[in-house]
Design a protein around this motif. Structure first.
Motif, mmCIF file in Angstrom:
data_model
loop_
_atom_site.group_PDB
_atom_site.id
_atom_site.type_symbol
_atom_site.label_atom_id
_atom_site.label_comp_id
_atom_site.label_asym_id
_atom_site.label_seq_id
_atom_site.Cartn_x
_atom_site.Cartn_y
_atom_site.Cartn_z
ATOM 1 N N GLU A 3 33.712 42.868 44.864
ATOM 2 C CA GLU A 3 35.098 43.204 44.548
ATOM 3 C C GLU A 3 35.145 44.547 43.820
ATOM 4 O O GLU A 3 34.299 44.838 42.975
ATOM 5 C CB GLU A 3 35.695 42.095 43.684
ATOM 6 N N HIS A 4 36.143 45.360 44.139
ATOM 7 C CA HIS A 4 36.314 46.653 43.470
ATOM 8 C C HIS A 4 36.475 46.413 41.961
ATOM 9 O O HIS A 4 37.133 45.451 41.542
ATOM 10 C CB HIS A 4 37.553 47.365 44.044
ATOM 11 N N PRO A 5 35.899 47.269 41.116
ATOM 12 C CA PRO A 5 35.990 47.075 39.661
ATOM 13 C C PRO A 5 37.421 46.969 39.143
ATOM 14 O O PRO A 5 37.686 46.205 38.207
ATOM 15 C CB PRO A 5 35.297 48.313 39.083
ATOM 16 N N ASN A 6 38.353 47.716 39.716
ATOM 17 C CA ASN A 6 39.744 47.621 39.249
ATOM 18 C C ASN A 6 40.356 46.276 39.615
ATOM 19 O O ASN A 6 41.126 45.707 38.837
ATOM 20 C CB ASN A 6 40.578 48.767 39.808
ATOM 21 N N ALA A 7 40.020 45.751 40.788
ATOM 22 C CA ALA A 7 40.498 44.422 41.166
ATOM 23 C C ALA A 7 39.887 43.365 40.250
ATOM 24 O O ALA A 7 40.573 42.436 39.805
ATOM 25 C CB ALA A 7 40.178 44.131 42.630
ATOM 26 N N ALA A 8 38.609 43.508 39.937
ATOM 27 C CA ALA A 8 37.942 42.562 39.044
ATOM 28 C C ALA A 8 38.569 42.589 37.651
ATOM 29 O O ALA A 8 38.746 41.541 37.018
ATOM 30 C CB ALA A 8 36.450 42.881 38.969
ATOM 31 N N LEU A 9 38.931 43.773 37.175
ATOM 32 C CA LEU A 9 39.580 43.914 35.869
ATOM 33 C C LEU A 9 40.921 43.182 35.848
ATOM 34 O O LEU A 9 41.225 42.433 34.917
ATOM 35 C CB LEU A 9 39.769 45.399 35.549
ATOM 36 N N VAL A 10 41.719 43.387 36.888
ATOM 37 C CA VAL A 10 43.029 42.734 36.971
ATOM 38 C C VAL A 10 42.851 41.214 37.073
ATOM 39 O O VAL A 10 43.544 40.441 36.402
ATOM 40 C CB VAL A 10 43.843 43.297 38.150
ATOM 41 N N ARG A 11 41.915 40.764 37.888
ATOM 42 C CA ARG A 11 41.661 39.327 38.038
ATOM 43 C C ARG A 11 41.256 38.709 36.703
ATOM 44 O O ARG A 11 41.721 37.632 36.326
ATOM 45 C CB ARG A 11 40.575 39.095 39.087
ATOM 46 N N GLY A 66 55.934 26.709 26.924
ATOM 47 C CA GLY A 66 54.638 26.551 27.574
ATOM 48 C C GLY A 66 54.686 26.260 29.064
ATOM 49 O O GLY A 66 53.657 25.965 29.665
ATOM 50 N N THR A 67 55.868 26.341 29.673
ATOM 51 C CA THR A 67 55.979 26.015 31.106
ATOM 52 C C THR A 67 55.733 27.210 32.018
ATOM 53 O O THR A 67 55.669 27.045 33.237
ATOM 54 C CB THR A 67 57.362 25.428 31.453
ATOM 55 N N PHE A 68 55.604 28.417 31.468
ATOM 56 C CA PHE A 68 55.393 29.596 32.303
ATOM 57 C C PHE A 68 54.032 29.503 32.981
ATOM 58 O O PHE A 68 53.005 29.358 32.326
ATOM 59 C CB PHE A 68 55.467 30.873 31.466
ATOM 60 N N ARG A 69 54.033 29.562 34.304
ATOM 61 C CA ARG A 69 52.811 29.489 35.102
ATOM 62 C C ARG A 69 52.801 30.619 36.119
ATOM 63 O O ARG A 69 53.824 30.915 36.728
ATOM 64 C CB ARG A 69 52.716 28.171 35.875
ATOM 65 N N VAL A 70 51.653 31.222 36.306
ATOM 66 C CA VAL A 70 51.519 32.290 37.290
ATOM 67 C C VAL A 70 50.303 32.000 38.165
ATOM 68 O O VAL A 70 49.263 31.562 37.665
ATOM 69 C CB VAL A 70 51.421 33.679 36.605
ATOM 70 N N GLU A 71 50.480 32.212 39.459
ATOM 71 C CA GLU A 71 49.391 32.020 40.410
ATOM 72 C C GLU A 71 49.168 33.332 41.166
ATOM 73 O O GLU A 71 50.045 33.781 41.910
ATOM 74 C CB GLU A 71 49.730 30.898 41.386
ATOM 75 N N LEU A 72 48.020 33.925 40.950
ATOM 76 C CA LEU A 72 47.672 35.185 41.589
ATOM 77 C C LEU A 72 47.450 34.964 43.080
ATOM 78 O O LEU A 72 46.722 34.061 43.481
ATOM 79 C CB LEU A 72 46.410 35.755 40.942
ATOM 80 N N SER A 73 48.099 35.794 43.884
ATOM 81 C CA SER A 73 47.944 35.722 45.332
ATOM 82 C C SER A 73 46.869 36.697 45.803
ATOM 83 O O SER A 73 45.899 36.309 46.436
ATOM 84 C CB SER A 73 49.274 36.023 46.024
ATOM 85 N N HIS A 74 47.055 37.987 45.498
ATOM 86 C CA HIS A 74 46.055 38.973 45.883
ATOM 87 C C HIS A 74 46.218 40.263 45.089
ATOM 88 O O HIS A 74 47.221 40.469 44.423
ATOM 89 C CB HIS A 74 46.056 39.236 47.391
ATOM 90 N N ILE A 75 45.189 41.099 45.194
ATOM 91 C CA ILE A 75 45.149 42.367 44.475
ATOM 92 C C ILE A 75 44.777 43.456 45.486
ATOM 93 O O ILE A 75 43.843 43.291 46.267
ATOM 94 C CB ILE A 75 44.092 42.350 43.358
#
Length: 131
Positions: A3-11, A66-75
């Motif tokens: 994975e690109h370092p910038n993508a890894a940082l964001v993940r 505490g109900t805020f949830r985020v699901e990462l799709s892609h970078i």
């Protein structure tokens, strides 16, 4: 392929956010990083500096009990210091619920995030939820 370092940082940032690990989030940002939130509601505006951004993230959890949830799709990355994350999020607040897609545009210098621009699928829906 790695994975690109910038993508890894964001993940890594999304993983820390999901865990509520503010110390890790702080370590990923430049001291003068700014998170820009569009709209006209209580969270809108430019949150400049690590303390302001961490305070913003803590407020997200507080305002939604505490109900805020985020699901990462892609970078996606451009190899020139920009990364764009696409995610789906849900939250409940004051008897209302929001569910929509959003993205963050990151500017990265070296191994630190220097700027975060937030984009929403529906700005009116977002403003209504947070008002």
């Amino acid at each position: 392929m790695a994975e690109h370092p910038n993508a890894a940082l964001v993940r890594k940032g999304y993983e820390a956010f999901t865990r509520g690990d503010m110390d890790t989030l702080r370590s990923l940002m430049a001291s003068d990083c700014t998170h820009h939130i569009p709209g006209s509601h209580l969270l809108s505006g430019d949150h400049k500096g690590q303390d302001a951004i961490i305070g913003l993230y803590q407020r997200l959890f507080e305002e939604t009990a505490g109900t805020f949830r985020v699901e990462l799709s892609h970078i996606c990355v451009d190899g020139r210091g920009h990364a764009v994350s696409v995610h789906h999020y849900t939250a409940e607040r004051g008897g209302r619920r929001i569910e929509q897609n959003g993205c963050l545009v990151f500017r990265i210098v070296g191994d630190r995030i220097t700027d975060i621009d937030e984009c929403q699928e529906d700005l009116d829906k977002e403003s209504e939820f947070w008002s």
